[in-house]
Design a protein around this motif. Structure first.
Motif, PDB file in Angstrom:
ATOM      1  N   CYS A   1       0.816  -1.219   0.000  1.00  0.00           N
ATOM      2  CA  CYS A   1       0.000   0.000   0.000  1.00  0.00           C
ATOM      3  C   CYS A   1       0.849   1.268   0.000  1.00  0.00           C
ATOM      4  CB  CYS A   1      -0.947  -0.017   1.190  1.00  0.00           C
ATOM      5  SG  CYS A   1      -2.047  -1.462   1.181  1.00  0.00           S
TER       6      CYS A   1
ATOM      7  N   ALA B   1      -0.615   4.753   0.385  1.00  0.00           N
ATOM      8  CA  ALA B   1      -1.870   4.995  -0.325  1.00  0.00           C
ATOM      9  C   ALA B   1      -2.977   5.350   0.668  1.00  0.00           C
ATOM     10  CB  ALA B   1      -2.267   3.754  -1.116  1.00  0.00           C
ATOM     11  N   LYS B   2      -3.788   6.355   0.299  1.00  0.00           N
ATOM     12  CA  LYS B   2      -4.872   6.766   1.196  1.00  0.00           C
ATOM     13  C   LYS B   2      -5.916   7.554   0.414  1.00  0.00           C
ATOM     14  CE  LYS B   2      -2.382  11.000   2.435  1.00  0.00           C
ATOM     15  NZ  LYS B   2      -1.809  11.816   3.531  1.00  0.00           N
TER      16      LYS B   2
ATOM     17  N   LEU C   1      -8.894   7.918  -5.113  1.00  0.00           N
ATOM     18  CA  LEU C   1      -8.170   8.140  -6.359  1.00  0.00           C
ATOM     19  C   LEU C   1      -9.158   7.983  -7.511  1.00  0.00           C
ATOM     20  CD1 LEU C   1      -5.630   8.483  -8.131  1.00  0.00           C
ATOM     21  CD2 LEU C   1      -5.300   5.994  -7.958  1.00  0.00           C
TER      22      LEU C   1
ATOM     23  N   CYS D   1      -5.654  -2.589   0.877  1.00  0.00           N
ATOM     24  CA  CYS D   1      -5.278  -1.272   1.395  1.00  0.00           C
ATOM     25  C   CYS D   1      -6.486  -0.616   2.058  1.00  0.00           C
ATOM     26  CB  CYS D   1      -4.730  -0.393   0.268  1.00  0.00           C
ATOM     27  SG  CYS D   1      -3.262  -1.089  -0.529  1.00  0.00           S
TER      28      CYS D   1
ATOM     29  N   VAL E   1      -8.634   3.037   1.373  1.00  0.00           N
ATOM     30  CA  VAL E   1      -8.351   3.553   0.031  1.00  0.00           C
ATOM     31  C   VAL E   1      -9.520   3.242  -0.897  1.00  0.00           C
ATOM     32  CG1 VAL E   1      -6.843   3.393  -1.987  1.00  0.00           C
ATOM     33  CG2 VAL E   1      -5.869   3.281   0.312  1.00  0.00           C
TER      34      VAL E   1
ATOM     35  N   VAL F   1     -10.404   3.468  -5.003  1.00  0.00           N
ATOM     36  CA  VAL F   1      -9.993   3.747  -6.380  1.00  0.00           C
ATOM     37  C   VAL F   1     -11.242   3.645  -7.246  1.00  0.00           C
ATOM     38  CG1 VAL F   1      -8.526   3.079  -8.321  1.00  0.00           C
ATOM     39  CG2 VAL F   1      -7.693   2.783  -5.973  1.00  0.00           C
TER      40      VAL F   1
ATOM     41  N   THR G   1      -2.488  12.639  -4.195  1.00  0.00           N
ATOM     42  CA  THR G   1      -2.819  11.372  -4.858  1.00  0.00           C
ATOM     43  C   THR G   1      -1.597  10.594  -5.333  1.00  0.00           C
ATOM     44  OG1 THR G   1      -3.112  12.542  -6.972  1.00  0.00           O
ATOM     45  CG2 THR G   1      -5.087  12.160  -5.625  1.00  0.00           C
TER      46      THR G   1
ATOM     47  N   PRO H   1       1.029   9.128  -3.855  1.00  0.00           N
ATOM     48  CA  PRO H   1       1.327   7.834  -3.225  1.00  0.00           C
ATOM     49  C   PRO H   1       0.368   6.724  -3.659  1.00  0.00           C
ATOM     50  CG  PRO H   1       1.440   9.599  -1.607  1.00  0.00           C
ATOM     51  CD  PRO H   1       0.831  10.182  -2.842  1.00  0.00           C
ATOM     52  N   THR H   2      -0.909   7.074  -3.826  1.00  0.00           N
ATOM     53  CA  THR H   2      -1.892   6.068  -4.231  1.00  0.00           C
ATOM     54  C   THR H   2      -1.693   5.678  -5.687  1.00  0.00           C
ATOM     55  OG1 THR H   2      -3.441   7.069  -2.666  1.00  0.00           O
ATOM     56  CG2 THR H   2      -4.351   5.497  -4.239  1.00  0.00           C
TER      57      THR H   2
ATOM     58  N   ALA I   1       1.367   3.378  -5.743  1.00  0.00           N
ATOM     59  CA  ALA I   1       1.095   2.075  -5.133  1.00  0.00           C
ATOM     60  C   ALA I   1       0.205   1.227  -6.034  1.00  0.00           C
ATOM     61  CB  ALA I   1       0.446   2.263  -3.769  1.00  0.00           C
ATOM     62  N   PHE I   2      -0.828   1.854  -6.599  1.00  0.00           N
ATOM     63  CA  PHE I   2      -1.745   1.112  -7.467  1.00  0.00           C
ATOM     64  C   PHE I   2      -1.032   0.626  -8.726  1.00  0.00           C
ATOM     65  CE2 PHE I   2      -5.069   0.950 -10.801  1.00  0.00           C
ATOM     66  CZ  PHE I   2      -5.855  -0.063 -10.261  1.00  0.00           C
TER      67      PHE I   2
END
Length: 378
Positions: free
Chosen positions: A53, A56-57, A60, A83, A86, A88, A334, A336-337, A340-341
């Motif tokens: 993750c 990620a938070k 998104l 995660c 989160v 998406v 956004t 970090p997300t 990570a994604f």
């Protein structure tokens, strides 16, 4: 890492392919073909422990090509399960709408089945502070030619014959050109009904790129998202074309392989000049994609596909979908997300999800570069 424009990507055996991408390319339209009985994306074998993750938070937003919708649905389901907190949200619309949304700054990344055009890159600089939009290949897949001809279970066609069918030159299934490619097959003397996408479509663009490259004398039209050939009937989305082919005897149409598989539609084997006709499979599409060249520069990994390949087992009517992101200047809230994604989608686990669901994995050599670029996003 400096990428060379002429960098040739050597084909490798399937065992060397790393599954990496986001799409069986389900072509632009509002198509949905990977649902479980409860209406959610089909579960995958990916373990939550394989997803990192990494900060990620929050929410998104992303949008774009419906060609990759089925794959993204699977990735999102796995990522959100791993995660906590989160969300998406990928809106399946079209490549063009996704890029517009990206360049307006309303989404963290866009999905597109065509690489960014120079004017779109220039426009992206307004949102990517100190950087620009780049293309990351994430999903590959074959564009299948589905057919429904009573009594015919196996059909071989070459590029010129396909072009003449869709250009309304070959009108009956027992045409001499088709009979020559299918010795021993009893072909009925019935009219051919060919179906195409009624709206602008990346699937159409990639099919017509193949026809223009492999049969230029038989296909006088430019490769484009808008269908230009005469005759035939239009249908909305890959799902619409597949439905028509499924229902109409004597029909043929084009759509991502997942639609043929889910509806038990027979598909054409391509006579490419290889020793044997090539079936539309994810593995065979990967062999063709492995012969691509990187045409982008710097961090941009746009690919130039070889639609005329005669490599054994390489299926050349392929679609590659890109995730469009800023190389620099992504929004801090956004980034970090996004990283990570995309790290997950380009990982071995993420790519395995594709292979398990009929998509074509992005070859390992290309995917290694994708991972490096994701790590460098700022």
């Amino acid at each position: 890492m400096k990428l060379q424009r002429k960098n040739m990507l050597r084909a490798s055996a399937l065992g060397a392919l790393v599954v990496s991408g986001a799409l069986v390319l389900t072509a632009c339209g509002s198509d949905d073909n990977a649902k479980a009985a409860d209406g959610t994306a089909k579960p995958s074998a990916a373990a939550a422990g394989d997803i990192k993750c990494e900060g990620a938070k929050g929410k998104l937003l992303a949008s774009g090509s419906s060609a990759q919708k089925n794959a993204v649905d699977l990735w999102v389901k796995n990522f959100m399960a791993a995660c906590s907190g989160v969300e998406v949200n990928y809106k399946s619309s079209s490549s063009g709408e996704g890029i517009v949304a990206f360049n307006q700054g309303t989404v963290g990344f866009a999905g597109s089945d065509s690489a960014l055009k120079p004017e779109q890159v220039e426009e992206s600089k307004k949102q990517c502070t100190g950087g620009q939009g780049i293309d990351l290949p994430m999903v590959g897949g074959p564009i299948a030619l589905g057919f429904n001809v009573a009594g015919v279970d196996k059909l071989n066609l070459d590029a010129a014959t396909i072009a003449n069918i869709f250009n309304d030159k070959i009108k009956k299934w027992d045409d001499e050109a088709i009979k020559k490619l299918n010795p021993g097959v009893t072909l009925p003397s019935i009219a051919i009904q060919h179906f195409h996408r009624s709206e602008d479509s990346g699937t159409t663009e990639n099919l017509t790129k193949y026809l223009k490259a492999a049969a230029p004398d038989a296909w006088p039209h430019e490769a484009a998202k808008k269908w230009a050939a005469p005759g035939g009937l239009g249908a909305s989305g890959s799902s619409g074309v597949a439905t028509q082919v499924k229902q109409v005897d004597g029909s043929i149409g084009y759509f991502e392989l997942s639609y043929a598989t889910s509806q038990n539609i027979k598909t054409v084997d391509l006579n490419t000049g290889a020793a044997a006709p090539v079936k539309a499979t994810g593995e065979n599409a990967s062999k063709a994609i492995a012969a691509a060249k990187i045409s982008g520069t710097g961090s941009d990994l746009a690919l130039k596909l070889d639609y005329t390949t005669k490599a054994e087992g390489a299926y050349p009517i392929t679609l590659v979908t890109y995730e469009v992101v800023c190389d620099k200047g992504n929004k801090a809230e956004t980034l970090p997300t996004v990283k990570a994604f995309l790290n997950y989608t380009a990982s071995d686990a993420g790519q395995k999800v594709l292979l398990e669901n009929g998509y074509a994995p992005i070859p390992a050599e290309i995917n290694a570069k994708v991972r490096e670029v994701i790590a460098s996003l700022g």
